[in-house]
Write an enzyme that holds these catalytic residues in place. Structure first.
Site, PDB file in Angstrom:
ATOM      1  N   HIS A 218      15.410  19.990  -8.351  1.00  0.00           N
ATOM      2  CA  HIS A 218      14.316  19.268  -7.356  1.00  0.00           C
ATOM      3  C   HIS A 218      13.076  20.172  -7.137  1.00  0.00           C
ATOM      4  CE1 HIS A 218      17.295  16.105  -7.050  1.00  0.00           C
ATOM      5  NE2 HIS A 218      16.363  14.968  -7.000  1.00  0.00           N
ATOM      6  N   HIS A 219      12.076  19.845  -6.827  1.00  0.00           N
ATOM      7  CA  HIS A 219      10.817  20.478  -6.409  1.00  0.00           C
ATOM      8  C   HIS A 219      11.106  21.154  -5.142  1.00  0.00           C
ATOM      9  CE1 HIS A 219      10.432  17.337  -3.454  1.00  0.00           C
ATOM     10  NE2 HIS A 219      10.794  16.535  -4.477  1.00  0.00           N
TER      11      HIS A 219
ATOM     12  N   THR B 177      17.884   2.491   1.733  1.00  0.00           N
ATOM     13  CA  THR B 177      19.400   2.890   2.212  1.00  0.00           C
ATOM     14  C   THR B 177      19.665   2.769   3.287  1.00  0.00           C
ATOM     15  OG1 THR B 177      18.197   5.268   2.825  1.00  0.00           O
ATOM     16  CG2 THR B 177      18.937   4.775   0.393  1.00  0.00           C
TER      17      THR B 177
ATOM     18  N   ASN C 196      18.549   3.004  -4.900  1.00  0.00           N
ATOM     19  CA  ASN C 196      17.628   4.000  -6.288  1.00  0.00           C
ATOM     20  C   ASN C 196      17.699   2.844  -7.349  1.00  0.00           C
ATOM     21  OD1 ASN C 196      17.186   5.588  -8.474  1.00  0.00           O
ATOM     22  ND2 ASN C 196      18.687   7.004  -7.759  1.00  0.00           N
TER      23      ASN C 196
ATOM     24  N   ARG D  67       0.697  -1.166   0.127  1.00  0.00           N
ATOM     25  CA  ARG D  67      -0.089  -0.104   0.057  1.00  0.00           C
ATOM     26  C   ARG D  67       0.864   1.267  -0.225  1.00  0.00           C
ATOM     27  NH1 ARG D  67      -2.605   0.631   4.451  1.00  0.00           N
ATOM     28  NH2 ARG D  67      -0.980  -0.856   5.700  1.00  0.00           N
TER      29      ARG D  67
ATOM     30  N   ALA E  24      19.292  -2.055  -3.137  1.00  0.00           N
ATOM     31  CA  ALA E  24      19.418  -1.007  -4.068  1.00  0.00           C
ATOM     32  C   ALA E  24      18.956   0.325  -3.528  1.00  0.00           C
ATOM     33  CB  ALA E  24      18.874  -1.133  -5.665  1.00  0.00           C
TER      34      ALA E  24
ATOM     35  N   LYS F 127      11.846  19.821  -1.265  1.00  0.00           N
ATOM     36  CA  LYS F 127      13.002  18.871  -0.690  1.00  0.00           C
ATOM     37  C   LYS F 127      13.795  19.840   0.374  1.00  0.00           C
ATOM     38  CE  LYS F 127      16.814  16.536  -2.833  1.00  0.00           C
ATOM     39  NZ  LYS F 127      16.326  15.102  -2.437  1.00  0.00           N
TER      40      LYS F 127
ATOM     41  N   THR G 131      21.664  11.658  -4.764  1.00  0.00           N
ATOM     42  CA  THR G 131      21.985  11.231  -6.012  1.00  0.00           C
ATOM     43  C   THR G 131      23.140  12.155  -6.332  1.00  0.00           C
ATOM     44  OG1 THR G 131      19.988  10.240  -6.736  1.00  0.00           O
ATOM     45  CG2 THR G 131      21.463  10.782  -8.633  1.00  0.00           C
TER      46      THR G 131
END
Lengths: 268, 268, 268, 268
Positions: free
Chosen positions: A156-157, A102, A128, A12, A126, A160, A167
């Protein structure tokens, strides 16, 4: 092709939901069970918002799920804490884990690695799953052998909180492994306004973080050399971008007999 | 490091001049001779526009040059016709050729390859020396394993006669080697205006050619997948962009004992 | 169309040389005189590197030039100090000045403005003649009425000493005139590495400066709003980019009877 | 500020839902009524997926809605056919329509225009509400006065059937109004592969259409001139991008007493 039988933990959640649809849309994938905090005993298809094909039953007790369901792969998209427990459990029951988190320490990774080796089972963990982002980092690492001058712009937006992005930092680290370390720019360059030249890694790579409403997740790595520049850019428009990596991981983990950390190690 | 002794053929051409400056600017490169149609017997430094350090003498007779000058490498930036003769001569006299031309037929390449093998000498022949452009093509080829949907946009100044560019076509060819062949776009898509969707290779890759004054030589390869895109772009601002590849070739040819065609085969 | 008779000051400078070729290439422009420190009495055509059509004579004494040559426009591409003197002289002799320099103080501009009004002559003084760069700034200013969130990325070669660039700072100033002032990004955002979010104007606009070899002069202004972004980018590949603005200025100054400072005020 | 009282027609459509949230999120907007095919008599807040603040009642009979609800503005995001009827009705009842559709013929627009004039009421009809896209077209139109060389690249997801996009064609039309008509590119340029140079308008503007999965709706207009290029790009990431234009239209329509067609005519 025989179908790969999958248990999905965290159906979900936002990523989990995408994974459920990935299974639904992939002919050789089959949902055989779910691990979730609620809806014990129901089929996932009975929960609102999921397609009819997803007949796998939901278990609130993870161990009970592994005992009762014959599965090839666990896709775990829960939290780091829970993900670790599921990973161990899965290995004990002969199921190959694909884990998106992570949260593992080096000790924990080492422990999982040993377990995987003992059991001769593949594990993929992983941080990412976006194949395009992984390729961007790989290509940047390769290009850095030929171009020592490079800057990273990540966009980014504006909701953040952290800058630079994970990254962005990871990319700089991967580049540093192949690049000849150097301080870039003119040795006497001066910032008329503080911060203009961005953040600088100890290796001398500049990272710039742009935050704007409307943007999603984008990164550009620009290499410069005599008379030319080489730019590698990844644009992530929505969460579906992660699913190509989950799919690849499920297919790849079936052929592995050890732990692989980071998608960059299974992508050629 | 011992200096690499270089004969330069075609020093007054546009590329040749850049190569002369490359030798001048590279500490471990030394100009020991030149082949040119005029100025026999002069040092290149005596010709207007060349720096003082370039003491190598000019020969109008190529064979006489190879007989009299002890050299490691020939850099040939003349014409295809002359370049071929120089390449053979160089090999006969034990000098490794680095040749920038597209003019060799397959038979000629085979012949040079045999000669190189006999003599146990390296030869590098490359139609394009821009390292960034080569990397762009290589990365595109690698990305195509993971993204079957790709379009190429190449942008050049408006004095260019051919469309698409050679690099655009070459990129599509390299991509086709790794990409699962598919017709892209919606199966029922329709051009309201002819040509809108660009040129299409027989493999189904679209190429778009933009021509505008002011532009130099640029190319963008865009891959699209679920929720993401990956873009690899090369910008060439001037001829100096080729010199990184010439430098790399001179260094690499010293370690080779065979013919390599195309810079993509020596760049990792 | 009658030809516009032009005196060019500073023909051997890098910009001056471009202007000489602009005159050569424009049918309705005619070089009637030059002001330079050397070559008194020669025609510009006699100086190495200039085309034959440029018959205008060179004067080392500026005043003597204005006394002897009947001209419409002075193009001055010398230094700020000399440019000021030439501007006054030109106005006294009824010649309309087009001056490319940033060196005028507000008092000096006011003084020139008065002189122009008295003489009923046009004057154009511009720090930047690249029409594309001016349009970028104008459009950014207009877009800022609709999008309060904006960041500026300027990219230059790595021999540049100052960061941000003059154009970057000027763009932010022009945007501030129309934009509702706001601190951008998340109010609780944190730089994990100092400088990541770039320089910030007191008005809250972020500017990022990229420096890489190979690059020339580039700038991107990115606006973000709900679900969209708008990007305005200018790429300057070489000095020729300034000549469109010089040409426009020469044509426009003929119709003016006052001082105009900044090309943005004559471009619609 | 007094609140603007709004009737929303088509609240359950994709655009309508965004508009409902726009009203919810804008302090000086108030939903006073809805027109929809179902849920007669319910408040919109009672329909699943809408926020509690939206107390406006739903009417299945449009005329009955206008008779019973005192409103300032109608936002109509239904179909062309229904939208036309609502527009007339609204004007008859003294409500200012903001209509998002492309379906009006010139005769119908003329008719609405007359009605608006009689009633002294503002009307805004717009095929595209994305403010960023409108600005892109406006800026392109302005830039074309200075740069006659321009190409358009529009990029969309690969489920799009038509090429070029409506916005691409509209942009070319707007550019043609200010640009000096010319055939671009080299007069002797040749397509080695058909379609490489894209679609060409009768005015000589090239349009290129890229279709890739993952992409949403993007367009780049590139102008080229001596030594420079100017690029204007709009990226639309999702439907929310249209809401800035709806908001601006609602605010602007209150001050109008006539019909305005196209957002470009109210954006400065």
């Amino acid at each position: 092709m025989e179908k790969i039988k999958i248990i999905l933990a965290g159906p979900r959640g936002r990523m989990g939901k995408e994974a459920a649809f990935l299974i639904h849309n992939t002919e050789h994938f089959e949902l055989v069970g779910c691990i979730d905090r609620i809806n014990d005993g129901k089929a996932l298809a009975e929960v609102e918002g999921f397609p009819n094909s997803l007949k796998g039953k939901i278990y609130t007790d993870a161990e009970y799920c592994f005992q009762n369901v014959e599965a090839d792969v666990l896709i775990d998209l829960t939290t780091p804490e829970i993900g670790k427990k599921h990973t161990e459990l899965a290995l004990q029951y002969g199921v190959r884990p694909v884990v998106g988190t992570t949260g593992f320490t080096e000790e924990e990774l080492e422990h999982i690695g040993k377990l995987a080796k003992e059991k001769q089972l593949g594990v993929i963990i992983a941080p990412n799953f976006a194949v395009g982002a992984i390729l961007m980092m790989k290509f940047a690492q390769m290009a850095a052998k030929h171009f020592a001058d490079v800057e990273i712009i990540e966009l980014h937006h504006d909701r953040k909180l952290d800058a630079p992005s994970g990254t962005g930092i990871k990319t700089a680290e991967m580049i540093s492994q192949t690049r000849t370390s150097k301080q870039q720019g003119h040795p006497e360059e001066e910032e008329q306004m503080q911060g203009a030249r961005g953040a600088t890694t100890k290796d001398g790579i500049h990272i710039h973080s742009v935050r704007l409403p409307g943007l999603v997740a984008h990164q550009e790595v620009i290499f410069g050399g005599e008379g030319q520049s080489l730019t590698i850019r990844h644009d992530s428009y929505n969460r579906a971008s992660f699913m190509s990596g989950v799919k690849l991981s499920v297919e790849t983990v079936m052929k592995l007999d050890m732990l692989v950390y980071g998608l960059e190690n299974i992508i050629e």
